[in-house]
Scaffold this motif. Structure first.
Motif, mmCIF file in Angstrom:
data_model
loop_
_atom_site.group_PDB
_atom_site.id
_atom_site.type_symbol
_atom_site.label_atom_id
_atom_site.label_comp_id
_atom_site.label_asym_id
_atom_site.label_seq_id
_atom_site.Cartn_x
_atom_site.Cartn_y
_atom_site.Cartn_z
ATOM 1 N N MET A 1 0.840 -1.175 0.000
ATOM 2 C CA MET A 1 0.000 0.000 0.000
ATOM 3 C C MET A 1 0.887 1.240 0.000
ATOM 4 S SD MET A 1 -3.554 -0.554 1.428
ATOM 5 C CE MET A 1 -3.757 -0.986 3.121
ATOM 6 N N ILE A 2 0.328 2.335 -0.486
ATOM 7 C CA ILE A 2 1.055 3.585 -0.649
ATOM 8 C C ILE A 2 0.348 4.689 0.144
ATOM 9 C CG2 ILE A 2 1.784 5.330 -2.343
ATOM 10 C CD1 ILE A 2 3.186 2.614 -2.690
ATOM 11 N N ILE A 3 1.136 5.511 0.809
ATOM 12 C CA ILE A 3 0.598 6.713 1.452
ATOM 13 C C ILE A 3 1.025 7.904 0.615
ATOM 14 C CG2 ILE A 3 0.647 8.230 3.465
ATOM 15 C CD1 ILE A 3 1.175 5.746 5.170
ATOM 16 N N TYR A 4 0.040 8.656 0.170
ATOM 17 C CA TYR A 4 0.252 9.911 -0.549
ATOM 18 C C TYR A 4 0.146 11.002 0.504
ATOM 19 C CZ TYR A 4 -0.829 13.653 -3.949
ATOM 20 O OH TYR A 4 -0.844 14.800 -4.701
ATOM 21 N N THR A 60 -4.298 6.915 1.787
ATOM 22 C CA THR A 60 -3.764 5.580 1.525
ATOM 23 C C THR A 60 -4.431 5.004 0.280
ATOM 24 O OG1 THR A 60 -3.475 5.247 3.898
ATOM 25 C CG2 THR A 60 -3.395 3.289 2.505
ATOM 26 N N CYS A 61 -3.597 4.483 -0.634
ATOM 27 C CA CYS A 61 -4.134 3.830 -1.833
ATOM 28 C C CYS A 61 -3.477 2.455 -1.998
ATOM 29 C CB CYS A 61 -3.953 4.687 -3.080
ATOM 30 S SG CYS A 61 -2.263 5.030 -3.540
ATOM 31 N N LEU A 67 -2.351 5.608 -7.790
ATOM 32 C CA LEU A 67 -1.912 6.963 -7.466
ATOM 33 C C LEU A 67 -1.556 7.736 -8.727
ATOM 34 C CD1 LEU A 67 -1.245 9.104 -5.387
ATOM 35 C CD2 LEU A 67 1.075 8.213 -5.353
ATOM 36 N N GLU A 68 -0.849 7.106 -9.635
ATOM 37 C CA GLU A 68 -0.463 7.783 -10.879
ATOM 38 C C GLU A 68 -1.689 8.169 -11.701
ATOM 39 O OE1 GLU A 68 2.271 4.936 -12.484
ATOM 40 O OE2 GLU A 68 3.911 5.651 -11.197
ATOM 41 N N VAL A 91 2.019 26.898 1.460
ATOM 42 C CA VAL A 91 3.094 26.228 0.729
ATOM 43 C C VAL A 91 2.844 24.739 0.933
ATOM 44 C CG1 VAL A 91 5.575 25.836 0.583
ATOM 45 C CG2 VAL A 91 4.706 28.104 1.164
ATOM 46 N N ALA A 92 2.950 23.958 -0.137
ATOM 47 C CA ALA A 92 2.681 22.518 -0.038
ATOM 48 C C ALA A 92 3.774 21.733 -0.754
ATOM 49 C CB ALA A 92 1.327 22.190 -0.649
ATOM 50 N N PHE A 93 4.057 20.560 -0.218
ATOM 51 C CA PHE A 93 4.875 19.607 -0.953
ATOM 52 C C PHE A 93 4.308 18.221 -0.727
ATOM 53 C CE2 PHE A 93 7.115 19.593 3.112
ATOM 54 C CZ PHE A 93 7.453 18.271 3.295
ATOM 55 N N ARG A 94 4.551 17.370 -1.703
ATOM 56 C CA ARG A 94 3.982 16.032 -1.688
ATOM 57 C C ARG A 94 5.078 14.980 -1.617
ATOM 58 N NH1 ARG A 94 1.392 19.797 -3.992
ATOM 59 N NH2 ARG A 94 -0.879 19.902 -3.895
ATOM 60 N N SER A 95 4.789 13.901 -0.919
ATOM 61 C CA SER A 95 5.733 12.797 -0.835
ATOM 62 C C SER A 95 4.966 11.479 -0.860
ATOM 63 C CB SER A 95 6.602 12.901 0.424
ATOM 64 O OG SER A 95 5.800 13.010 1.579
ATOM 65 N N LEU A 96 5.661 10.419 -1.250
ATOM 66 C CA LEU A 96 5.064 9.086 -1.313
ATOM 67 C C LEU A 96 5.787 8.196 -0.321
ATOM 68 C CD1 LEU A 96 4.816 8.557 -5.165
ATOM 69 C CD2 LEU A 96 3.099 9.461 -3.615
ATOM 70 N N LEU A 97 5.009 7.404 0.397
ATOM 71 C CA LEU A 97 5.569 6.444 1.335
ATOM 72 C C LEU A 97 4.978 5.082 1.021
ATOM 73 C CD1 LEU A 97 4.524 9.095 3.536
ATOM 74 C CD2 LEU A 97 6.638 8.097 4.363
ATOM 75 N N GLU A 98 5.801 4.072 1.111
ATOM 76 C CA GLU A 98 5.320 2.710 0.940
ATOM 77 C C GLU A 98 5.214 2.064 2.311
ATOM 78 O OE1 GLU A 98 6.380 -1.315 -1.569
ATOM 79 O OE2 GLU A 98 8.014 0.028 -1.014
ATOM 80 N N ILE A 99 4.064 1.487 2.617
ATOM 81 C CA ILE A 99 3.879 0.784 3.887
ATOM 82 C C ILE A 99 4.591 -0.563 3.773
ATOM 83 C CG2 ILE A 99 2.226 -0.242 5.480
ATOM 84 C CD1 ILE A 99 0.211 1.898 4.522
#
Length: 108
Positions: A1-4, A60-61, A67-68, A91-99
């Motif tokens: 699973m991925i956390i955006y 979570t996806c 996600l793409e 101000v925002a930034f995005r990151s991806l995490l893998e569980i």
């Protein structure tokens, strides 16, 4: 699973209204796309006094493909709504995490 993960520092002058809007409008719109299983909002507890408050909004996806597809087909319009509503207030930034593990038991 991925956390955006979307980390946002929002100006204190609009922070309360922004949080209400995120809960009532923006996050429900993101979830309605069908790509995410759940979400949460966390607030950074210790930060420099820069006139803003920092939040991490996490979705979570199932996988990177979902996600793409979300980022390609839905994210630009949803991000534009935030920009239109809060110009120069965040101000925002995005990151991806893998569980890689979940609910690990503590060792005795």
């Amino acid at each position: 699973m991925i956390i955006y993960n979307v980390t946002i520092n929002i100006d204190n002058s609009v922070a309360e209204e922004w949080l209400d809007w995120m809960k009532s409008t923006h996050i429900p719109e993101v979830m309605a796309t069908g790509y995410f299983l759940n979400n949460q909002i966390a607030r950074l507890l210790h930060e420099e006094d820069n006139g803003g408050t920092t939040y991490a909004v996490q979705y979570t996806c199932r996988n990177l493909e979902d996600l793409e597809e979300y980022q390609r087909d839905h994210a630009p319009a949803l991000q534009a709504k935030v920009q239109e509503r809060y110009p120069e207030k965040y101000v925002a930034f995005r990151s991806l995490l893998e569980i890689v593990s979940k609910d690990v038991e503590r060792e005795q």
